[in-house]
Enzyme design. Structure first.
Site, PDB file in Angstrom:
ATOM      1  N   SER A 147      63.301  14.585  12.820  1.00  0.00           N
ATOM      2  CA  SER A 147      62.334  14.113  12.346  1.00  0.00           C
ATOM      3  C   SER A 147      61.068  13.590  13.187  1.00  0.00           C
ATOM      4  O   SER A 147      59.860  13.728  12.793  1.00  0.00           O
ATOM      5  CB  SER A 147      62.596  12.593  11.564  1.00  0.00           C
ATOM      6  OG  SER A 147      63.077  11.704  12.578  1.00  0.00           O
ATOM      7  N   ALA A 148      61.576  13.338  14.491  1.00  0.00           N
ATOM      8  CA  ALA A 148      60.497  12.971  15.376  1.00  0.00           C
ATOM      9  C   ALA A 148      59.179  13.842  15.448  1.00  0.00           C
ATOM     10  O   ALA A 148      59.525  15.212  15.592  1.00  0.00           O
ATOM     11  CB  ALA A 148      60.834  12.688  16.740  1.00  0.00           C
ATOM     12  N   PRO A 149      58.096  13.223  15.223  1.00  0.00           N
ATOM     13  CA  PRO A 149      57.500  12.042  15.392  1.00  0.00           C
ATOM     14  C   PRO A 149      57.323  11.359  13.927  1.00  0.00           C
ATOM     15  O   PRO A 149      56.948  10.376  13.722  1.00  0.00           O
ATOM     16  CB  PRO A 149      56.031  12.231  15.926  1.00  0.00           C
ATOM     17  CG  PRO A 149      55.572  13.392  15.478  1.00  0.00           C
ATOM     18  CD  PRO A 149      56.612  14.275  15.502  1.00  0.00           C
ATOM     19  N   GLY A 150      58.270  11.979  12.846  1.00  0.00           N
ATOM     20  CA  GLY A 150      58.334  11.335  11.433  1.00  0.00           C
ATOM     21  C   GLY A 150      57.203  11.946  10.499  1.00  0.00           C
ATOM     22  O   GLY A 150      57.346  11.333   9.291  1.00  0.00           O
TER      23      GLY A 150
ATOM     24  N   ASP B 183      72.458  13.769  16.128  1.00  0.00           N
ATOM     25  CA  ASP B 183      72.551  15.482  16.376  1.00  0.00           C
ATOM     26  C   ASP B 183      72.683  16.014  15.129  1.00  0.00           C
ATOM     27  O   ASP B 183      73.811  16.209  14.771  1.00  0.00           O
ATOM     28  CB  ASP B 183      73.508  15.779  17.660  1.00  0.00           C
ATOM     29  CG  ASP B 183      73.459  17.086  18.014  1.00  0.00           C
ATOM     30  OD1 ASP B 183      72.773  17.992  17.309  1.00  0.00           O
ATOM     31  OD2 ASP B 183      74.202  17.414  18.985  1.00  0.00           O
TER      32      ASP B 183
ATOM     33  N   ASP C  56      63.180  20.280   9.664  1.00  0.00           N
ATOM     34  CA  ASP C  56      62.301  21.072  10.490  1.00  0.00           C
ATOM     35  C   ASP C  56      62.939  21.264  11.680  1.00  0.00           C
ATOM     36  O   ASP C  56      62.434  20.509  12.694  1.00  0.00           O
ATOM     37  CB  ASP C  56      60.853  19.831  10.450  1.00  0.00           C
ATOM     38  CG  ASP C  56      59.693  20.767  11.102  1.00  0.00           C
ATOM     39  OD1 ASP C  56      59.413  21.735  10.728  1.00  0.00           O
ATOM     40  OD2 ASP C  56      59.197  19.842  12.057  1.00  0.00           O
TER      41      ASP C  56
ATOM     42  N   LYS D 199      57.053  14.268   8.270  1.00  0.00           N
ATOM     43  CA  LYS D 199      57.265  15.093   7.052  1.00  0.00           C
ATOM     44  C   LYS D 199      58.024  13.897   6.330  1.00  0.00           C
ATOM     45  O   LYS D 199      58.074  13.859   5.052  1.00  0.00           O
ATOM     46  CB  LYS D 199      57.929  16.309   7.223  1.00  0.00           C
ATOM     47  CG  LYS D 199      57.318  17.584   8.092  1.00  0.00           C
ATOM     48  CD  LYS D 199      58.006  18.649   8.573  1.00  0.00           C
ATOM     49  CE  LYS D 199      57.128  19.570   9.283  1.00  0.00           C
ATOM     50  NZ  LYS D 199      56.582  18.864  10.527  1.00  0.00           N
TER      51      LYS D 199
ATOM     52  N   CYS E 166      57.603  25.718  12.855  1.00  0.00           N
ATOM     53  CA  CYS E 166      56.237  26.025  13.291  1.00  0.00           C
ATOM     54  C   CYS E 166      55.916  27.010  14.196  1.00  0.00           C
ATOM     55  O   CYS E 166      55.313  27.324  14.912  1.00  0.00           O
ATOM     56  CB  CYS E 166      55.525  24.704  13.899  1.00  0.00           C
ATOM     57  SG  CYS E 166      56.293  24.095  15.405  1.00  0.00           S
TER      58      CYS E 166
END
Length: 431
Positions: free
Chosen positions: A254-257, A303, A319, A259, A372
């Site tokens: 997730s980071a930086p969150g 993880d 992601d 999506k 990305c």
């Protein structure tokens, strides 16, 4: 310390020590009082030299006849960038400053050497990349994107397609923000930003996206949690995810969150778990959630390739860690950090993550895989391999209205709509 000495230090920290350009620049700007114009010039020199590095090296190669120290080469590169691309900086000023830096750093001998190279370069004609016979190498030099990346794009998109991708990623990125629709409409947010003197227009690519120009972080709306900074291509994950108001969702990397929090802005009666393998990044996720006024979430260390999760989910976002070739306009150093061997290792990790988290997807649930990057091995190949290796997983078509697209996966190329390069695939767990 002079602005150009700061630029040299920042450039060296990024290119020689593996620093992240945005973090390095933020550190330097915080620790040195600079006027707004000087901050802009510093950022332009550092980002610009990184982005044009291979072309700069091609241009200066004929003028370097002795072995240079690393700091000398870096100093020449940032100065040549100013000579070639910054019209507002007089050549003599850039060269004189470089000579003074060389004198302070190494003494008169080093200053004379730097002066000679730069003066010769300034008064000589530029090398013409059209004389390079190999189309792949020529495009690499013209756009400062390593040959192995150009070769991959050429294989899958042809040389003309590779050129369109490379030239798009060699241009300046458009800045986008994401409306926090749990608190404000896009139209109201645009009105507020316009009243603050910022340029803000609705994007045709996503209903939450706004194209902006200006120092957006100084807007009152940022601290008030009315928007987040996010490229519009990344927002399309939410369009593919289609979060329902009461969905239980996992954002596994997730980071930086961005999506997961975007999903939570839609799932106002639901819950989102946001996990990441990097403990130092988790406070940033929590900070963003608090700023946006979002609750019904949990942020924790995990993880995604091997850890267990506390519940089953209606929808999961992966992601995945990737080569990042689609975001090199914003992170220009990434093009020099990645290798073809890195991609092979990433493919294995991406498949491990998908195979682990799908165990926590409810039957009939949706899993979004995104990257990305613009690399077929990490994108289409991973998607097909994941489906093939898991009998309980099937492709699940989705729509992207702005691209008039319907299908199970989509590679978004940067030249299509002035976005980052991005890939999205949607799967469903069989009933």
């Amino acid at each position: 310390m002079s602005l150009r000495k700061l630029a040299l230090d920042a450039y060296s920290r990024v290119m020689d020590e593996g620093g992240y350009s945005n973090i390095v620049l933020n550190d330097i700007i915080k620790s040195h009082p600079l006027e707004a114009n000087d901050k802009g010039l510093l950022t332009e020199i550092v980002y610009g030299t990184i982005a044009k590095r291979l072309h700069i090296q091609y241009q200066i190669r004929p003028f370097i006849r002795t072995r240079l120290k690393r700091w000398q080469r870096n100093l020449i590169e940032i100065t040549v960038y100013q000579i070639m691309w910054l019209d507002r900086v007089p050549n003599y000023a850039a060269i004189n400053e470089a000579v003074e830096i060389a004198k302070a750093s190494g003494g008169p001998k080093d200053a004379n050497a730097i002066n000679g190279i730069l003066r010769n370069f300034e008064r000589s004609p530029r090398q013409d990349a059209d004389t390079i016979k190999s189309a792949t190498k020529r495009l690499s030099v013209e756009t400062s994107i390593p040959e192995w990346i150009i070769s991959h794009w050429k294989t899958h998109h042809g040389i003309d397609g590779a050129r369109r991708i490379a030239e798009a990623l060699d241009s300046r990125p458009q800045m986008y923000i994401r409306t926090n629709t749990s608190r404000i409409t896009r139209e109201s947010l645009i009105s507020k930003l316009t009243a603050e003197g910022l340029k803000a227009i609705p994007s045709d690519i996503h209903q939450d996206a706004i194209e902006v120009d200006g120092d957006i972080l100084k807007s009152e709306g940022y601290e008030a949690g009315l928007f987040s900074i996010q490229d519009v291509s990344s927002m399309l994950v939410n369009e593919a995810l289609e979060p329902a108001v009461d969905d239980i969702i996992l954002d596994a990397c997730s980071a930086p969150g961005g999506k997961g929090l975007h999903a939570l802005e839609k799932a106002t009666s639901g819950h989102v778990d946001l996990s990441d393998v990097h403990a130092h990044k988790l406070p940033l996720v929590t900070q963003h959630a608090k700023r946006l006024g979002l609750s019904n979430l949990e942020v924790f260390l995990a993880d995604a390739a091997q850890d267990e999760y506390p519940r089953l989910y209606d929808k999961i976002i992966v992601d995945a860690p990737c080569s990042g070739l689609g975001v090199m306009r914003r992170k220009p150093e990434i093009r020099y950090e990645r290798t073809a061997e890195d991609v092979e290792a990433l493919v294995g990790l991406q498949l491990e993550i998908l195979s682990n988290v799908k165990q926590y997807l409810k039957k009939g649930g949706v899993l979004i895989y995104s990257t990305c990057t613009i690399h077929q091995m990490e994108n289409e190949n991973v998607a097909y391999t994941f489906k093939k290796e898991n009998d309980d997983i099937e492709f699940d078509p989705f729509r992207l209205e702005a691209f008039d697209f319907e299908g199970p996966y989509r590679q978004i190329l940067p030249q299509e709509a002035d976005t980052d390069g991005f890939f999205i695939a949607r799967f469903r767990k069989k009933e």
